[in-house]
Design a protein around this motif. Structure first.
Motif, mmCIF file in Angstrom:
data_model
loop_
_atom_site.group_PDB
_atom_site.id
_atom_site.type_symbol
_atom_site.label_atom_id
_atom_site.label_comp_id
_atom_site.label_asym_id
_atom_site.label_seq_id
_atom_site.Cartn_x
_atom_site.Cartn_y
_atom_site.Cartn_z
ATOM 1 N N ALA A 290 -33.167 9.302 -46.526
ATOM 2 C CA ALA A 290 -32.237 8.369 -47.154
ATOM 3 C C ALA A 290 -32.986 7.178 -47.741
ATOM 4 O O ALA A 290 -32.670 6.711 -48.842
ATOM 5 N N SER A 291 -34.002 6.696 -47.035
ATOM 6 C CA SER A 291 -34.789 5.573 -47.540
ATOM 7 C C SER A 291 -35.567 5.974 -48.783
ATOM 8 O O SER A 291 -35.698 5.184 -49.725
ATOM 9 N N ARG A 292 -36.066 7.212 -48.813
ATOM 10 C CA ARG A 292 -36.799 7.676 -49.986
ATOM 11 C C ARG A 292 -35.886 7.749 -51.207
ATOM 12 O O ARG A 292 -36.264 7.336 -52.304
ATOM 13 N N ARG A 293 -34.688 8.249 -51.004
ATOM 14 C CA ARG A 293 -33.744 8.326 -52.119
ATOM 15 C C ARG A 293 -33.371 6.921 -52.603
ATOM 16 O O ARG A 293 -33.202 6.684 -53.801
ATOM 17 N N LEU A 294 -33.276 5.995 -51.659
ATOM 18 C CA LEU A 294 -32.944 4.618 -52.015
ATOM 19 C C LEU A 294 -34.056 4.000 -52.863
ATOM 20 O O LEU A 294 -33.791 3.344 -53.878
ATOM 21 N N ARG A 295 -35.299 4.245 -52.482
ATOM 22 C CA ARG A 295 -36.427 3.688 -53.233
ATOM 23 C C ARG A 295 -36.501 4.288 -54.629
ATOM 24 O O ARG A 295 -36.945 3.618 -55.574
ATOM 25 N N ASN A 296 -36.097 5.521 -54.765
ATOM 26 C CA ASN A 296 -36.111 6.166 -56.081
ATOM 27 C C ASN A 296 -35.111 5.530 -57.047
ATOM 28 O O ASN A 296 -35.201 5.748 -58.259
ATOM 29 N N THR A 297 -34.175 4.775 -56.517
ATOM 30 C CA THR A 297 -33.198 4.078 -57.370
ATOM 31 C C THR A 297 -33.534 2.585 -57.488
ATOM 32 O O THR A 297 -32.660 1.771 -57.805
ATOM 33 N N ALA A 298 -34.801 2.231 -57.230
ATOM 34 C CA ALA A 298 -35.288 0.839 -57.336
ATOM 35 C C ALA A 298 -34.600 -0.089 -56.351
ATOM 36 O O ALA A 298 -34.350 -1.261 -56.640
ATOM 37 N N LYS A 299 -34.324 0.433 -55.148
ATOM 38 C CA LYS A 299 -33.763 -0.368 -54.069
ATOM 39 C C LYS A 299 -34.740 -0.386 -52.893
ATOM 40 O O LYS A 299 -35.558 0.525 -52.733
ATOM 41 N N VAL A 300 -34.631 -1.413 -52.069
ATOM 42 C CA VAL A 300 -35.495 -1.531 -50.895
ATOM 43 C C VAL A 300 -34.635 -1.526 -49.639
ATOM 44 O O VAL A 300 -33.736 -2.368 -49.504
ATOM 45 N N PRO A 301 -34.891 -0.606 -48.706
ATOM 46 C CA PRO A 301 -34.151 -0.626 -47.441
ATOM 47 C C PRO A 301 -34.633 -1.771 -46.561
ATOM 48 O O PRO A 301 -35.809 -2.141 -46.579
ATOM 49 N N GLY A 302 -33.707 -2.339 -45.796
ATOM 50 C CA GLY A 302 -34.069 -3.435 -44.909
ATOM 51 C C GLY A 302 -33.133 -3.533 -43.732
ATOM 52 O O GLY A 302 -32.201 -2.721 -43.584
ATOM 53 N N ILE A 303 -33.393 -4.504 -42.894
ATOM 54 C CA ILE A 303 -32.555 -4.717 -41.716
ATOM 55 C C ILE A 303 -32.472 -6.211 -41.431
ATOM 56 O O ILE A 303 -33.420 -6.960 -41.701
ATOM 57 N N VAL A 304 -31.331 -6.624 -40.893
ATOM 58 C CA VAL A 304 -31.130 -8.010 -40.437
ATOM 59 C C VAL A 304 -30.788 -7.945 -38.959
ATOM 60 O O VAL A 304 -29.875 -7.209 -38.558
ATOM 61 N N TYR A 305 -31.516 -8.695 -38.141
ATOM 62 C CA TYR A 305 -31.277 -8.657 -36.700
ATOM 63 C C TYR A 305 -31.311 -10.072 -36.134
ATOM 64 O O TYR A 305 -31.629 -11.037 -36.821
#
Length: 226
Positions: free
Chosen positions: A17-32
């Motif tokens: 899922a993260s790879r597909r997200l990066r392919n759309t010029a998005k960066v996965p992240g988290i807030v904790y």
């Protein structure tokens, strides 16, 4: 995107899922952090890339807009691609206004050019620390720690005890010398080089005198053999 940025909720998890997200010029992240549960987020890659080039984005309290809510966060970790100019993942921590936080902030040196070390002695000023960890409440977090070098003399150093800190801010060294050195001023040993010059010149001259003498002696030896 300087000290404010917009994030979007993310539901898909896992490396695919993260790879597909990066392919759309998005960066996965988290807030904790804080009382709320960790939240998965995604950010626009290009906007984030430019924001990360700014010093304030790394050392300031950031305002994150997520949906209709805003919250105060700190940048805690960024993962980059090993050789491509790509951001792989980013972590933010929520800020509790009533709890002290530990944060690394840059060190800015001022008045170096007017210091006695530079003006009078032509000394070389070495910046030993370029960032330092501080402890303070969120409202007291400085953008940077300023170190004034206007009184620095040749052969002297600026220590942690010499640095004037903003109100409510303390330095954190984690077992290191609590009077750590921030900057030093040293003079290049020009005198040694000047004193050595005549000696070196004399050696060169002596070697030139020996060369013709040796050349003249060579035929004489050959003549004796005949």
């Amino acid at each position: 995107m300087a000290t404010e940025f917009t994030a979007f909720a993310r539901t898909a998890q896992g490396s695919s899922a993260s790879r597909r997200l990066r392919n759309t010029a998005k960066v996965p992240g988290i807030v904790y952090g804080g009382e709320a549960k960790p939240e998965l987020i995604e950010l626009d890659h290009n906007a984030l890339w430019h924001a990360l080039k700014k010093e304030d984005f790394h050392s300031s309290i950031l305002t994150m807009t997520l949906g209709s809510a805003t919250s105060q966060v700190l940048l805690r970790d960024v993962q980059y691609h090993p050789f491509k100019q790509l951001i792989q993942h980013i972590d933010f921590q929520r800020v509790d206004a009533n709890k002290k936080l530990h944060m690394k902030v840059p060190v800015h040196f001022v008045n170096q050019e007017v210091s006695p070390a530079v003006k009078l002695s032509a000394a070389i000023v070495n910046h030993v620390l370029n960032e330092v960890e501080v402890a303070c409440l969120p409202k007291d977090l400085p953008r940077f720690i300023e170190v004034d070098l206007k009184d620095l003399k040749a052969g002297e150093s600026i220590h942690a005890a010499d640095v004037k800190l903003p109100s409510g801010v303390s330095l954190v060294f984690h077992g290191r010398n609590k009077d750590a050195v921030f900057a030093t001023a040293s003079v290049v040993a020009e005198e040694a080089a000047v004193e050595g010059a005549p000696v070196a010149a004399a050696e060169v001259a002596a070697s030139k005198q020996k060369a013709p003498a040796a050349a003249a002696a060579a035929p004489a030896k050959d003549a004796k053999k005949k």
